[in-house]
Motif scaffolding. Structure first.
Motif, mmCIF file in Angstrom:
data_model
loop_
_atom_site.group_PDB
_atom_site.id
_atom_site.type_symbol
_atom_site.label_atom_id
_atom_site.label_comp_id
_atom_site.label_asym_id
_atom_site.label_seq_id
_atom_site.Cartn_x
_atom_site.Cartn_y
_atom_site.Cartn_z
ATOM 1 N N LEU A 75 0.797 -1.222 0.000
ATOM 2 C CA LEU A 75 0.000 0.000 0.000
ATOM 3 C C LEU A 75 0.832 1.277 0.000
ATOM 4 O O LEU A 75 0.336 2.326 -0.425
ATOM 5 N N GLY A 76 2.064 1.207 0.475
ATOM 6 C CA GLY A 76 2.825 2.436 0.612
ATOM 7 C C GLY A 76 4.321 2.226 0.551
ATOM 8 O O GLY A 76 4.865 1.807 -0.456
ATOM 9 N N ASP A 77 5.008 2.528 1.669
ATOM 10 C CA ASP A 77 6.474 2.432 1.752
ATOM 11 C C ASP A 77 7.178 3.324 0.733
ATOM 12 O O ASP A 77 8.234 2.972 0.194
ATOM 13 N N GLU A 78 6.594 4.480 0.472
ATOM 14 C CA GLU A 78 7.206 5.408 -0.474
ATOM 15 C C GLU A 78 8.648 5.731 -0.081
ATOM 16 O O GLU A 78 8.953 5.909 1.077
ATOM 17 N N GLY A 79 9.511 5.820 -1.076
ATOM 18 C CA GLY A 79 10.909 6.156 -0.840
ATOM 19 C C GLY A 79 11.795 4.975 -0.492
ATOM 20 O O GLY A 79 13.023 5.114 -0.448
ATOM 21 N N SER A 80 11.222 3.833 -0.245
ATOM 22 C CA SER A 80 11.999 2.658 0.176
ATOM 23 C C SER A 80 12.661 1.954 -1.000
ATOM 24 O O SER A 80 12.371 2.240 -2.174
ATOM 25 N N GLY A 81 13.529 0.988 -0.694
ATOM 26 C CA GLY A 81 14.116 0.169 -1.734
ATOM 27 C C GLY A 81 13.054 -0.613 -2.489
ATOM 28 O O GLY A 81 13.142 -0.776 -3.714
ATOM 29 N N CYS A 82 12.074 -1.091 -1.761
ATOM 30 C CA CYS A 82 10.981 -1.830 -2.398
ATOM 31 C C CYS A 82 10.197 -0.925 -3.349
ATOM 32 O O CYS A 82 9.834 -1.330 -4.451
ATOM 33 N N TYR A 83 9.952 0.300 -2.934
ATOM 34 C CA TYR A 83 9.190 1.255 -3.750
ATOM 35 C C TYR A 83 9.957 1.597 -5.022
ATOM 36 O O TYR A 83 9.387 1.607 -6.123
ATOM 37 N N ASN A 93 15.777 10.282 -11.901
ATOM 38 C CA ASN A 93 14.357 10.641 -11.837
ATOM 39 C C ASN A 93 13.559 9.585 -11.078
ATOM 40 O O ASN A 93 12.636 9.909 -10.330
ATOM 41 N N LEU A 94 13.935 8.312 -11.265
ATOM 42 C CA LEU A 94 13.259 7.221 -10.556
ATOM 43 C C LEU A 94 13.407 7.396 -9.043
ATOM 44 O O LEU A 94 12.437 7.257 -8.290
ATOM 45 N N VAL A 95 14.621 7.710 -8.610
ATOM 46 C CA VAL A 95 14.887 7.900 -7.186
ATOM 47 C C VAL A 95 14.244 9.178 -6.677
ATOM 48 O O VAL A 95 13.618 9.195 -5.610
ATOM 49 N N ARG A 96 14.376 10.259 -7.440
ATOM 50 C CA ARG A 96 13.835 11.544 -6.998
ATOM 51 C C ARG A 96 12.322 11.483 -6.814
ATOM 52 O O ARG A 96 11.793 11.945 -5.804
ATOM 53 N N THR A 97 11.613 10.908 -7.766
ATOM 54 C CA THR A 97 10.152 10.836 -7.650
ATOM 55 C C THR A 97 9.741 9.952 -6.483
ATOM 56 O O THR A 97 8.712 10.199 -5.838
ATOM 57 N N SER A 98 10.552 8.934 -6.180
ATOM 58 C CA SER A 98 10.261 8.082 -5.025
ATOM 59 C C SER A 98 10.382 8.878 -3.727
ATOM 60 O O SER A 98 9.535 8.762 -2.828
ATOM 61 N N PHE A 99 11.426 9.697 -3.617
ATOM 62 C CA PHE A 99 11.610 10.519 -2.415
ATOM 63 C C PHE A 99 10.576 11.644 -2.353
ATOM 64 O O PHE A 99 10.130 12.022 -1.261
ATOM 65 N N GLU A 100 10.186 12.176 -3.497
ATOM 66 C CA GLU A 100 9.136 13.201 -3.510
ATOM 67 C C GLU A 100 7.809 12.617 -3.029
ATOM 68 O O GLU A 100 7.065 13.260 -2.287
ATOM 69 N N ASP A 101 7.511 11.382 -3.449
ATOM 70 C CA ASP A 101 6.309 10.696 -2.956
ATOM 71 C C ASP A 101 6.395 10.469 -1.448
ATOM 72 O O ASP A 101 5.402 10.589 -0.726
ATOM 73 N N PHE A 102 7.595 10.125 -0.982
ATOM 74 C CA PHE A 102 7.841 9.922 0.446
ATOM 75 C C PHE A 102 7.511 11.189 1.232
ATOM 76 O O PHE A 102 6.826 11.143 2.266
ATOM 77 N N PHE A 103 7.956 12.318 0.754
ATOM 78 C CA PHE A 103 7.669 13.576 1.447
ATOM 79 C C PHE A 103 6.197 13.957 1.324
ATOM 80 O O PHE A 103 5.555 14.319 2.317
ATOM 81 N N ASN A 143 22.560 12.014 -1.921
ATOM 82 C CA ASN A 143 22.702 13.252 -2.684
ATOM 83 C C ASN A 143 21.362 13.710 -3.241
ATOM 84 O O ASN A 143 21.033 14.905 -3.214
ATOM 85 N N VAL A 144 20.551 12.774 -3.711
ATOM 86 C CA VAL A 144 19.212 13.112 -4.196
ATOM 87 C C VAL A 144 18.289 13.411 -3.010
ATOM 88 O O VAL A 144 17.517 14.368 -3.038
ATOM 89 N N LEU A 145 18.386 12.603 -1.968
ATOM 90 C CA LEU A 145 17.541 12.782 -0.789
ATOM 91 C C LEU A 145 17.748 14.159 -0.173
ATOM 92 O O LEU A 145 16.775 14.846 0.186
ATOM 93 N N GLU A 146 18.998 14.589 -0.054
ATOM 94 C CA GLU A 146 19.280 15.886 0.558
ATOM 95 C C GLU A 146 18.671 17.029 -0.252
ATOM 96 O O GLU A 146 18.201 18.019 0.318
ATOM 97 N N GLU A 147 18.647 16.894 -1.569
ATOM 98 C CA GLU A 147 18.001 17.910 -2.404
ATOM 99 C C GLU A 147 16.511 17.997 -2.100
ATOM 100 O O GLU A 147 15.956 19.092 -1.961
ATOM 101 N N VAL A 148 15.858 16.847 -2.003
ATOM 102 C CA VAL A 148 14.417 16.816 -1.747
ATOM 103 C C VAL A 148 14.110 17.328 -0.342
ATOM 104 O O VAL A 148 13.141 18.051 -0.124
ATOM 105 N N VAL A 149 14.941 16.960 0.628
ATOM 106 C CA VAL A 149 14.782 17.447 2.001
ATOM 107 C C VAL A 149 14.821 18.969 2.022
ATOM 108 O O VAL A 149 13.937 19.631 2.601
ATOM 109 N N THR A 150 15.820 19.554 1.395
ATOM 110 C CA THR A 150 15.988 21.014 1.380
ATOM 111 C C THR A 150 14.829 21.697 0.668
ATOM 112 O O THR A 150 14.326 22.739 1.127
ATOM 113 N N GLU A 151 14.382 21.112 -0.438
ATOM 114 C CA GLU A 151 13.272 21.693 -1.191
ATOM 115 C C GLU A 151 11.980 21.722 -0.380
ATOM 116 O O GLU A 151 11.101 22.546 -0.644
ATOM 117 N N HIS A 152 11.883 20.848 0.617
ATOM 118 C CA HIS A 152 10.688 20.808 1.463
ATOM 119 C C HIS A 152 10.887 21.571 2.775
ATOM 120 O O HIS A 152 10.090 21.418 3.713
#
Length: 286
Positions: free
Chosen positions: A139-147, A213-223, A250-259
């Motif tokens: 159902l979820g687990d956004e941002g995870s390895g599985c996601y 983009n695959l990783v970034r969109t996963s972290f964006e969904d997580f946030f 490196n991608v995660l830190e960008e998304v963290v800062t953007e939020h």
């Protein structure tokens, strides 16, 4: 002697602390009680623990595990640990509590897990004060390895991968679409299967824009679906444990800062900090 363990859905990190303070580290597979029975855990431990480990000398086991968030699931793991370490006091806690204690010690703040699965919380310095259910891997687990792995697999099944990525995927795994579906829907441990493909994304930058983009969109969904729903989340630093958060930091830190959050601690494994917590900050308490 005591043992402290941090168990994810894929791998468990263990630390044996001897009476003279020596630390011995070892690993076994992960034991999520939503997927593993007491009998399975017992068998696996008996096969995987170091041969020279004298289990009868263990006086305490402090085990934190994925899926260990409700009494009936904790009991599955507790009974297995008690059967293996027959003379030990066994304490079972959630891996999210392990993450919070490792990242924050006795201080309040925001803590997350980004590994095979996802979890997040606000920690008050002693316990989990607020947790939004991750929804687990279906159902979820956004941002995870599985996601991330699921996003990669669906692109493979639908033909959305760039040709260079698709060719390398086939060369690496030799999986047909029917075999992928069988592994996901008919075989056990589908979460681990999906999560294993996040390593492919990390190891092979044959198409950097696609992978990023695959990783970034996963972290964006997580946030979007989890982090931003915590009240006043921006007042906390972002602290995270797990191989996915660490490898793609490196991608995660960008998304963290953007939020609007400040990056705090991003570490691969909590075991060292967790041992320190038990030995110095709050010994023998889960």
């Amino acid at each position: 002697m005591i043992i402290i363990a941090d168990g994810g859905s894929t791998k468990t990190n263990w630390c044996l602390v001897t009476e003279d303070g020596k630390k011995v580290y070892f690993n076994t597979e992960g034991y999520n009680p939503y997927f593993a029975s007491t009998e399975y855990i017992i068998q696996s431990l008996n096969e995987s623990l170091p041969i020279d480990l004298d289990k009868d000398q263990i006086t305490e086991v402090d085990y934190y595990g994925a899926g260990c968030s409700v009494p009936e699931k904790n009991k599955i793991v507790e009974e297995a640990m008690q059967a293996v370490f027959t003379k030990a006091k066994v304490n079972i806690g959630h891996d999210l509590l392990a993450a919070a204690r490792a990242l924050l010690g006795n201080n309040e703040g925001f803590a997350a897990i980004l590994g095979t699965g996802t979890n997040t919380c606000i920690y008050d310095g002693k316990k989990i004060a607020h947790n939004i259910d991750s929804g687990a891997y279906i159902l979820g687990d956004e941002g995870s390895g599985c996601y991330i792995g699921k996003k990669l697999l669906i692109d493979y099944l639908r033909g959305y991968m760039p040709e260079a990525v698709r060719s390398l995927f086939w060369e690496t795994f030799k999986l047909t679409p029917d075999e992928v579906n069988d592994r996901v829907y008919s075989q056990p441990l589908a979460n681990r299967f999906c999560a294993s493909f996040s390593k492919f994304v990390y190891d092979n930058n044959v198409h950097i824009e696609y992978s990023r983009n695959l990783v970034r969109t996963s972290f964006e969904d997580f946030f979007r679906n989890l982090v931003t729903h915590y009240p006043d989340y921006q007042k906390y630093t972002f602290n995270c444990i797990g191989s996915v958060g660490y490898n793609f930091r490196n991608v995660l830190e960008e998304v963290v800062t953007e939020h609007g959050m400040v990056v705090g601690n991003i570490i691969r494994s909590p075991i060292d900090s967790l041992v320190k917590y038990h030995l110095e900050l709050s010994p023998s308490q889960l």
